[in-house]
Design a protein around this motif. Structure first.
Motif, PDB file in Angstrom:
ATOM      1  N   ASN A  22       0.809  -1.203   0.000  1.00  0.00           N
ATOM      2  CA  ASN A  22       0.000   0.000   0.000  1.00  0.00           C
ATOM      3  C   ASN A  22       0.850   1.264   0.000  1.00  0.00           C
ATOM      4  O   ASN A  22       0.445   2.272   0.540  1.00  0.00           O
ATOM      5  CB  ASN A  22      -0.929  -0.004   1.220  1.00  0.00           C
ATOM      6  CG  ASN A  22      -1.857  -1.191   1.183  1.00  0.00           C
ATOM      7  OD1 ASN A  22      -2.368  -1.534   0.135  1.00  0.00           O
ATOM      8  ND2 ASN A  22      -2.059  -1.828   2.307  1.00  0.00           N
ATOM      9  N   ALA A  24       2.034   4.600  -0.775  1.00  0.00           N
ATOM     10  CA  ALA A  24       1.447   5.760  -1.447  1.00  0.00           C
ATOM     11  C   ALA A  24       2.282   6.988  -1.128  1.00  0.00           C
ATOM     12  O   ALA A  24       2.917   7.070  -0.080  1.00  0.00           O
ATOM     13  CB  ALA A  24       0.008   5.975  -0.988  1.00  0.00           C
ATOM     14  N   ALA A  58       0.196   9.337   2.990  1.00  0.00           N
ATOM     15  CA  ALA A  58       0.861   9.536   1.701  1.00  0.00           C
ATOM     16  C   ALA A  58       1.894  10.649   1.866  1.00  0.00           C
ATOM     17  O   ALA A  58       1.575  11.825   1.682  1.00  0.00           O
ATOM     18  CB  ALA A  58      -0.164   9.895   0.622  1.00  0.00           C
ATOM     19  N   GLU A  89       0.165   5.555  -5.967  1.00  0.00           N
ATOM     20  CA  GLU A  89       0.147   4.340  -5.149  1.00  0.00           C
ATOM     21  C   GLU A  89       0.791   3.221  -5.952  1.00  0.00           C
ATOM     22  O   GLU A  89       0.357   2.935  -7.068  1.00  0.00           O
ATOM     23  CB  GLU A  89      -1.291   3.957  -4.766  1.00  0.00           C
ATOM     24  CG  GLU A  89      -1.359   2.758  -3.849  1.00  0.00           C
ATOM     25  CD  GLU A  89      -2.784   2.438  -3.406  1.00  0.00           C
ATOM     26  OE1 GLU A  89      -2.940   1.953  -2.286  1.00  0.00           O
ATOM     27  OE2 GLU A  89      -3.727   2.676  -4.188  1.00  0.00           O
ATOM     28  N   LEU A 117      -7.343   5.581  -2.375  1.00  0.00           N
ATOM     29  CA  LEU A 117      -6.273   4.605  -2.186  1.00  0.00           C
ATOM     30  C   LEU A 117      -6.856   3.244  -1.859  1.00  0.00           C
ATOM     31  O   LEU A 117      -7.809   3.138  -1.084  1.00  0.00           O
ATOM     32  CB  LEU A 117      -5.334   5.037  -1.060  1.00  0.00           C
ATOM     33  CG  LEU A 117      -4.474   6.260  -1.324  1.00  0.00           C
ATOM     34  CD1 LEU A 117      -3.732   6.659  -0.061  1.00  0.00           C
ATOM     35  CD2 LEU A 117      -3.512   6.020  -2.471  1.00  0.00           C
TER      36      LEU A 117
END
Length: 130
Positions: A22, A24, A58, A89, A117
């Motif tokens: 994940n 990002a 992020a 991402e 996301l």
């Protein structure tokens, strides 16, 4: 003892895999002399953004629009105005915002972007008080 070490190693591996899946970041394309970029830096800034919940979800990377793109961002094109904020991402563009609309609107738009996301934990909601 060896069994415990293997279990810890497996748990660490799974944790690291979930973090990388994940991955990002929010990329700010900046330009020297850009008044709206300067306004963003004065009102928010990289350190403040990255210290907040959005930045933990992020983290912000700032790149000069005229500089060559890093390898992981070669696919990001079409940057015309500055600042342009691109949510990435796993090396893929998720969304973008062109311009700086002011602190409150900026964070509202960033939150809408972060909602897209795949691995978002929805822990980034910031309340802006003026």
């Amino acid at each position: 003892m060896q069994m415990i070490s293997k279990a810890l190693a497996a748990a660490l591996f799974l944790c690291l895999m979930s973090l990388s899946v994940n991955a990002a970041s929010l990329v700010m394309f900046d330009r020297k002399g850009c008044p709206w970029c300067a306004k963003w830096h004065a009102e928010i800034g990289v350190e403040t953004y990255n210290a907040g919940p959005e930045g933990r979800t992020a983290p912000l990377r700032v790149l000069d629009v005229a500089s060559p793109r890093p390898k992981d961002l070669k696919g990001i094109g079409g940057i015309v105005g500055t600042p342009t904020f691109v949510l990435v991402e796993n090396g893929r563009e998720i969304d973008r915002m062109v311009g700086y609309p002011g602190k409150q609107v900026f964070f509202g738009k960033v939150q809408l972007m972060l909602d897209k996301l795949s691995g978002a934990d929805k822990q980034y909601k910031t309340i802006i008080v003026q």
